[in-house]
Design a protein around this motif. Structure first.
Motif, PDB file in Angstrom:
ATOM      1  N   ALA A  95       0.849  -1.187   0.000  1.00  0.00           N
ATOM      2  CA  ALA A  95       0.000   0.000   0.000  1.00  0.00           C
ATOM      3  C   ALA A  95       0.891   1.246   0.000  1.00  0.00           C
ATOM      4  N   HIS A 137     -12.145   6.576  -0.874  1.00  0.00           N
ATOM      5  CA  HIS A 137     -11.427   5.601  -0.050  1.00  0.00           C
ATOM      6  C   HIS A 137     -11.610   5.992   1.412  1.00  0.00           C
ATOM      7  N   CYS A 180      -3.589   3.549   0.161  1.00  0.00           N
ATOM      8  CA  CYS A 180      -4.197   2.376  -0.460  1.00  0.00           C
ATOM      9  C   CYS A 180      -3.225   1.733  -1.429  1.00  0.00           C
TER      10      CYS A 180
END
Length: 103
Positions: free
Chosen positions: A1, A22, A41
């Protein structure tokens, strides 16, 4: 990530203000009416496709590796349009393959 940072143009800023893309998304207003958007992310092919859909209105600032991939994909698209509109074939070193196909 990755820790991802985007600079969002005022033209599409309201979309980011009204939608949480998100769960880790944080937005900060910019003086020009745009936004600085950050989230944590994984950067995957579908995420890249989503970003490409914003065209020149969203710029990846971090991570550098993602910014470089977005640049390369936008350049490939520009070459494809140039070939189509001007009849200019791509140079051999500028094959119109998606960088994502390499991975």
């Amino acid at each position: 990530a990755y820790q991802i940072r985007l600079v969002v143009h005022p033209r599409v800023a309201d979309l980011f203000r009204q939608t949480t893309f998100h769960s880790t998304q944080e937005i900060q207003d910019s003086p020009d009416g745009g936004l600085d958007v950050r989230f944590h992310c994984a950067a995957c092919a579908s995420f890249e496709e989503w970003l490409l859909g914003f065209g020149e209105y969203v710029r990846v600032v971090e991570p550098t590796v993602l910014a470089e991939r977005m640049r390369d994909r936008h350049l490939a698209a520009a070459r494809a349009y140039r070939e189509h509109l001007e009849g200019t074939p791509p140079e051999e070193s500028e094959e119109l393959e998606s960088p994502a196909a390499d991975r």
